[in-house]
Scaffold this active site. Structure first.
Site, PDB file in Angstrom:
ATOM      1  N   GLU A 119      -4.378   3.605  -3.797  1.00 42.98           N
ATOM      2  CA  GLU A 119      -4.271   3.403  -2.099  1.00 42.98           C
ATOM      3  C   GLU A 119      -5.124   4.034  -1.401  1.00 42.98           C
ATOM      4  O   GLU A 119      -4.907   4.098   0.001  1.00 42.98           O
ATOM      5  CB  GLU A 119      -2.767   3.724  -1.803  1.00 42.98           C
ATOM      6  N   HIS A 142       2.827   8.525   0.849  1.00 42.52           N
ATOM      7  CA  HIS A 142       3.504   7.217   0.579  1.00 42.52           C
ATOM      8  C   HIS A 142       4.566   7.594  -0.641  1.00 42.52           C
ATOM      9  O   HIS A 142       4.171   8.132  -1.808  1.00 42.52           O
ATOM     10  CB  HIS A 142       2.504   6.172  -0.085  1.00 42.52           C
ATOM     11  N   HIS A 144       8.699   6.403  -2.740  1.00 41.12           N
ATOM     12  CA  HIS A 144       9.727   5.303  -2.793  1.00 41.12           C
ATOM     13  C   HIS A 144      11.106   5.958  -2.811  1.00 41.12           C
ATOM     14  O   HIS A 144      12.011   5.852  -3.770  1.00 41.12           O
ATOM     15  CB  HIS A 144       9.492   4.771  -4.249  1.00 41.12           C
ATOM     16  N   HIS A 214       9.616  -1.617  -0.665  1.00 37.45           N
ATOM     17  CA  HIS A 214       8.578  -1.091  -1.267  1.00 37.45           C
ATOM     18  C   HIS A 214       8.770   0.369  -1.247  1.00 37.45           C
ATOM     19  O   HIS A 214       9.064   1.252  -2.242  1.00 37.45           O
ATOM     20  CB  HIS A 214       7.521  -1.191  -1.129  1.00 37.45           C
TER      21      HIS A 214
HETATM   22  O1  2HA Z   1       0.140   4.412  -6.216  1.00 37.09           O
HETATM   23  O2  2HA Z   1       3.304   3.589  -5.299  1.00 37.09           O
HETATM   24  O3  2HA Z   1       1.993   1.447  -3.685  1.00 37.09           O
HETATM   25  C1  2HA Z   1       1.323   3.926  -6.476  1.00 37.09           C
HETATM   26  C2  2HA Z   1       2.051   2.991  -5.370  1.00 37.09           C
HETATM   27  C3  2HA Z   1       1.449   2.026  -4.858  1.00 37.09           C
HETATM   28 ZN    ZN Z   2       4.133   2.559  -3.845  1.00 35.74          ZN
END
Ligand code: 2HA
Ligand code: ZN
Length: 269
Positions: A119, A142, A144, A214
């Site tokens: 990313e 980023h 999850h 996501h």
């Molecule tokens: O790099 O979570 O969305 C791993 C991720 C990509």
């Molecule tokens: Zn991700």
């Protein structure tokens, strides 16, 4: 083995913070396998000796030009690396890069030739945008977070500011520590330019953005601040879901209670 961090306590401290946050992401269950990524602009801790360091890998095209990042240095999670490994051995699972050639390429300079996160272009596009606006944001995250991703699976929470108002009303601290709320980006392919562009658009208004089905993306002055904002939003999401599991719709703080808190803490809106 020598490290770029040797004799540079301020730079080492930034990498320690990345490792600490990577550990939290794993402990919280937000970072399965290689999930999530972190990039931190560490240019302010770079000295002349680092500026003279040769690349330890080939120059790699970014596929776009990011003029505000020319000559900047970033520490980032390596591609396919695990957050839980970044936590224990940051320099083996992260990469230290320099942006070159007017902002259209990067080269790895230390410690090991670890390729940066997949990313990278979207993270760098965010850094480029924020720097261009003269803002003091240095870190992008980023991840999850389970409850926030679960809440992104229904269209009723994806209308502008519906989730922000709901999450703020679950506990007073959420608005205090995430005062700009949660932006929403409809589903886009991970790693795509469309996802990067839509995220940047939301950063005008929000510090944390929810990617439908996501995860979230957050920016902050350092990685701890970016993490804290996601953490308070996630706490509110957990409170909401726990109330629903007990069989009722939580009342949330009243409009009057929200107004009182906003005034008392001098918060926006
Ligand atoms: O790099 O979570 O969305 C791993 C991720 C990509
Ligand atoms: Zn991700």
């Amino acid at each position: 083995m020598t490290s770029i961090l040797d004799g540079r306590p301020a730079l080492a401290r930034e990498v320690e913070k990345v490792a600490e946050v990577a550990g939290y992401l794993w402990q919280k269950g937000w970072a399965e396998r290689n999930g999530g990524n972190i990039t931190v602009n560490v240019t302010e801790y770079v000295d002349d000796e680092i500026r003279r360091m040769p690349a330890i890998g080939d120059r790699v095209e970014l596929g776009c030009v990011l003029p505000n990042l020319e000559g900047c240095y970033f520490f980032c999670k390596g591609t396919n690396k695990r957050m839980r490994d970044l936590a224990r051995r940051p320099m083996e699972n992260g990469s230290f890069i320099r942006i070159v050639d007017g902002g259209d390429a990067y080269e790895i300079i230390a410690d090991a030739p670890v390729k940066p996160t997949s990313e990278l272009p979207s993270h760098l596009a965010m850094h480029n945008y924020l720097l261009g606006k003269g803002l003091d944001y240095k870190a992008a995250l980023h991840t999850h977070p389970i409850e926030l991703v679960a809440m992104s699976h229904t269209s009723k929470f994806l209308e502008k500011d519906v989730l922000t108002d709901l999450l703020w009303s679950m506990i007073p601290e959420t608005k205090a520590f995430c005062p700009r709320g949660l932006g929403i980006v409809p589903y886009r392919l991970p790693g795509s330019q469309e996802l990067a562009d839509a995220t940047i658009e939301q950063l005008d208004e929000y510090d944390v953005v929810l990617w439908e089905k996501h995860g979230v993306c957050a920016v902050g002055c350092d990685i701890m601040e970016a993490f804290d904002q996601v953490d308070v939003l996630s706490k509110s999401a957990q409170i909401y879901i726990n109330a629903k599991c007990m069989g009722y719709e939580p009342d949330g703080m009243s409009k009057e209670q929200m107004r009182e808190m906003t005034l008392a803490f001098d918060l926006p809106k």
